[in-house]
Scaffold this motif. Structure first.
Motif, short mmCIF file in Angstrom:
data_model
loop_
_atom_site.label_atom_id
_atom_site.label_comp_id
_atom_site.label_asym_id
_atom_site.label_seq_id
_atom_site.Cartn_x
_atom_site.Cartn_y
_atom_site.Cartn_z
N TRP A 14 -26.43 57.25 52.77
CA TRP A 14 -27.52 57.58 51.85
C TRP A 14 -28.40 56.37 51.56
CZ3 TRP A 14 -29.11 62.26 50.31
CH2 TRP A 14 -28.23 63.34 50.47
N THR A 15 -27.82 55.17 51.63
CA THR A 15 -28.59 53.96 51.31
C THR A 15 -29.22 53.32 52.54
OG1 THR A 15 -26.55 52.64 51.45
CG2 THR A 15 -27.19 53.46 49.28
N ALA A 16 -28.59 53.50 53.71
CA ALA A 16 -29.08 52.83 54.93
C ALA A 16 -30.26 53.56 55.56
CB ALA A 16 -27.95 52.70 55.95
N ILE A 17 -30.31 54.87 55.42
CA ILE A 17 -31.39 55.67 56.00
C ILE A 17 -31.91 56.64 54.95
CG2 ILE A 17 -30.52 55.51 58.37
CD1 ILE A 17 -29.37 58.31 58.05
N LEU A 61 -32.90 65.57 60.72
CA LEU A 61 -31.54 65.02 60.61
C LEU A 61 -30.97 64.56 61.95
CD1 LEU A 61 -29.72 67.21 57.93
CD2 LEU A 61 -29.76 64.72 58.03
N PRO A 62 -30.97 65.41 63.00
CA PRO A 62 -30.37 64.96 64.26
C PRO A 62 -31.09 63.74 64.85
CG PRO A 62 -30.61 67.35 64.25
CD PRO A 62 -31.36 66.83 63.06
N SER A 63 -32.42 63.75 64.86
CA SER A 63 -33.15 62.62 65.44
C SER A 63 -33.00 61.37 64.58
CB SER A 63 -34.63 62.97 65.61
OG SER A 63 -35.21 63.34 64.36
N GLY A 64 -32.97 61.55 63.25
CA GLY A 64 -32.78 60.41 62.36
C GLY A 64 -31.41 59.77 62.54
N LEU A 65 -30.37 60.60 62.64
CA LEU A 65 -29.02 60.08 62.83
C LEU A 65 -28.87 59.44 64.21
CD1 LEU A 65 -26.89 62.95 61.25
CD2 LEU A 65 -27.24 60.64 60.33
#
Length: 274
Positions: free
Chosen positions: A61-64, A223-227
């Protein structure tokens, strides 16, 4: 009786094995999301660890900008579901119940598009969306997915199972084509539309390549592309990636739990007939 009981026991064992094989990767993911990094990459791998932590969920939650990714995914997937179910039901009804010149040829052409991999036309799609200045926009993500060949095929398969007597009786009562569709066909097709909506939601929510191509700004990532980008930038931190994956799975799990009755019913009712 003994033979039937023996067969039932064997069937139950086979089903338990299949369930275990399907559920094991998800269980491993959930348990690993609470592990320390050293336990995740330990060799030989172990299912359980000596200690567990919530640090991975805090770090993701803090890193991205996970909340922003969730918002983008919800808008993208929700917009695709609403528009796709609407247009697919219209097209499916037209192919199933209406007569017009070239109907069969056009329908076979629609089916043919199901055989073309996305990788074949992703570059022309990017060039087209870019020419329309819709890169990094919600319309640029939603509009190309507003209808699908599978959705049209699924809705058509349901509509052709409805007896023609209903349609003829409605015309005798003075209903036009639009009222027949909205007042008779749509209420009957709710389970199938819900099933299609669930299929579309799962595909859109978990899609990686499509949003990755049509977004260049990190604020528009799903979500998938961000992760995926997060794991690429921080290749050694598997724990937060697993925690983010668990968070991304929860909305779909909740939707499926509450809608599984309609999902099964709609799939059966559609029949997926030619």
């Amino acid at each position: 009786m003994k033979k039937k009981k023996r067969e039932q026991v064997i069937n139950n064992i086979i089903m338990l094995v299949v369930v275990f094989l399907i559920a094991f990767p998800f269980l491993w993911l959930i348990v690993s999301s609470f592990k320390f990094e050293k336990d995740i990459i330990a060799y030989p791998p172990r299912f359980f660890a000596d200690k567990y932590t919530f640090e991975n969920y805090v770090k993701v939650w803090t890193a991205i900008p996970l909340l922003n990714y969730i918002k983008n995914t919800a808008i993208f997937a929700g917009g695709v579901v609403i528009t796709s179910v609407f247009f697919d039901s219209l097209a499916g009804y037209a192919f199933a119940r209406m007569n017009f010149k070239g109907k069969n040829i056009l329908f076979y052409f629609v089916l043919l598009t199901m055989m073309i991999p996305f990788q074949v036309f992703m570059i022309p799609l990017f060039l087209e969306v870019n020419a329309l200045n819709m890169i990094d926009t919600y319309p640029g993500l939603i509009i190309p997915r507003m209808t699908t060949a599978f959705g049209i095929f699924m809705m058509r398969s349901f509509f052709i199972t409805i007896p023609k007597d209903l349609e003829e009786a409605a015309r005798v009562d003075g209903l036009n084509e639009i009222k027949i569709f909205t007042q008779i066909m749509l209420p009957l097709s709710k389970p199938t539309m819900l099933s299609l909506g669930i299929f579309t939601l799962m595909n859109s929510w978990n899609d990686l390549l499509y949003p990755l191509i049509l977004t260049s700004n990190s604020s528009m990532r799903t979500l998938p592309s961000g992760l995926a980008l997060f794991s690429g930038q921080n290749i050694s931190f598997y724990g937060p990636v697993m925690a983010g994956t668990v968070v991304s799975m929860l909305p779909l799990l909740i939707v499926y739990i509450f809608a599984q009755k309609y999902f099964v019913q709609g799939t059966v009712m559609s029949g997926l007939k030619e």
